[in-house]
Design a protein around this motif. Sequence first.
Motif, PDB file in Angstrom:
ATOM      1  N   PHE A  88       8.923  -4.954   3.604  1.00 26.74           N
ATOM      2  CA  PHE A  88       8.459  -6.164   4.274  1.00 26.74           C
ATOM      3  C   PHE A  88       9.641  -7.072   4.578  1.00 26.74           C
ATOM      4  CE2 PHE A  88       4.746  -4.912   1.574  1.00 26.74           C
ATOM      5  CZ  PHE A  88       3.968  -4.460   2.633  1.00 26.74           C
ATOM      6  N   MET A 100       6.014  -5.887   8.385  1.00 31.51           N
ATOM      7  CA  MET A 100       6.532  -4.616   7.903  1.00 31.51           C
ATOM      8  C   MET A 100       7.601  -4.057   8.831  1.00 31.51           C
ATOM      9  SD  MET A 100       4.616  -0.962   7.497  1.00 31.51           S
ATOM     10  CE  MET A 100       5.511  -0.318   8.918  1.00 31.51           C
ATOM     11  N   ILE A 122       3.821   1.933   1.579  1.00 37.87           N
ATOM     12  CA  ILE A 122       4.161   0.508   1.584  1.00 37.87           C
ATOM     13  C   ILE A 122       2.921  -0.341   1.873  1.00 37.87           C
ATOM     14  CG2 ILE A 122       4.818   0.251   4.029  1.00 37.87           C
ATOM     15  CD1 ILE A 122       6.604  -1.248   0.933  1.00 37.87           C
ATOM     16  N   LEU A 123       1.988   0.187   2.676  1.00 34.87           N
ATOM     17  CA  LEU A 123       0.730  -0.531   2.879  1.00 34.87           C
ATOM     18  C   LEU A 123      -0.051  -0.622   1.575  1.00 34.87           C
ATOM     19  CD1 LEU A 123      -0.471   0.972   6.289  1.00 34.87           C
ATOM     20  CD2 LEU A 123       0.353  -1.354   5.885  1.00 34.87           C
ATOM     21  N   GLY A 126       1.519  -3.265  -0.486  1.00 31.23           N
ATOM     22  CA  GLY A 126       1.238  -4.607   0.016  1.00 31.23           C
ATOM     23  C   GLY A 126      -0.185  -5.059  -0.228  1.00 31.23           C
ATOM     24  N   ILE A 135      -1.074  -7.408   7.344  1.00 24.54           N
ATOM     25  CA  ILE A 135       0.273  -6.863   7.491  1.00 24.54           C
ATOM     26  C   ILE A 135       0.484  -6.550   8.964  1.00 24.54           C
ATOM     27  CG2 ILE A 135       1.824  -4.949   6.927  1.00 24.54           C
ATOM     28  CD1 ILE A 135       0.407  -4.747   4.224  1.00 24.54           C
ATOM     29  N   LEU A 137       3.411  -5.834  12.415  1.00 23.57           N
ATOM     30  CA  LEU A 137       4.698  -5.264  12.805  1.00 23.57           C
ATOM     31  C   LEU A 137       4.850  -5.398  14.307  1.00 23.57           C
ATOM     32  CD1 LEU A 137       4.088  -2.293  14.308  1.00 23.57           C
ATOM     33  CD2 LEU A 137       3.596  -1.624  11.976  1.00 23.57           C
TER      34      LEU A 137
END
Length: 202
Positions: A88, A100, A122-123, A126, A135, A137
């Motif tokens: 992040f 992200m 990573i999700l 988070g 989240i 991007l």
Amino acid sequence: MENNFENKKCLKTLVGDNVYLSPISLDDIEKYAEMVNDIKVSVGLGYLSYTNIIDFESEKEFLISVKKEKMFAVRLLENDNLLGNVGFNSVDLLNRTATMGIMLGNSNYQRKGYGIEAVKLILDYGFSFLNLRNISLSVFEYNEAAYNLYKKAGFKEVGRLRKAVEIMGKTYDVIIMDMLKEEFQSVYIKRELEKRYRSEER
């Protein structure tokens, strides 16, 4: 890039089926510098990557700075080889949002499904651990491979900055995508916690 970690133990923060997330290591400066100096990688990262001169010293400064953030190295489970990083760029814990970013620059392991696994890890981190609600991007219009990966991971396009990027005399949109907590289903963290709970019940 060959594995230089025979005598070094790599910490495993989050483990998937084929890759795992590990703390950023300054021992990887040379590998990261090689990745971001590959034009095929840098054009997907933005103008700061493909217009600036990135040497070992500047890459070291960058890694020192991101070590303080929610950024992880992505490594292959079978041999600990470095694939890139994911994490992040900014986290707003008050509003429970984050932006992200991902860079997988090891050409030996591209287009093998490791990217989507790293994104889902990573999700999971988070949404499950940081309790984020949103989240987001951004991805350049010309980076179709990345756009399709994000869609496959569950991100939705929510808007565009029209003609916001110019390269080689041609303009492209910057595509904004996001995902909500309720749109994500934990796999990896849920699996690890369930294994722990089951072992404690025995």
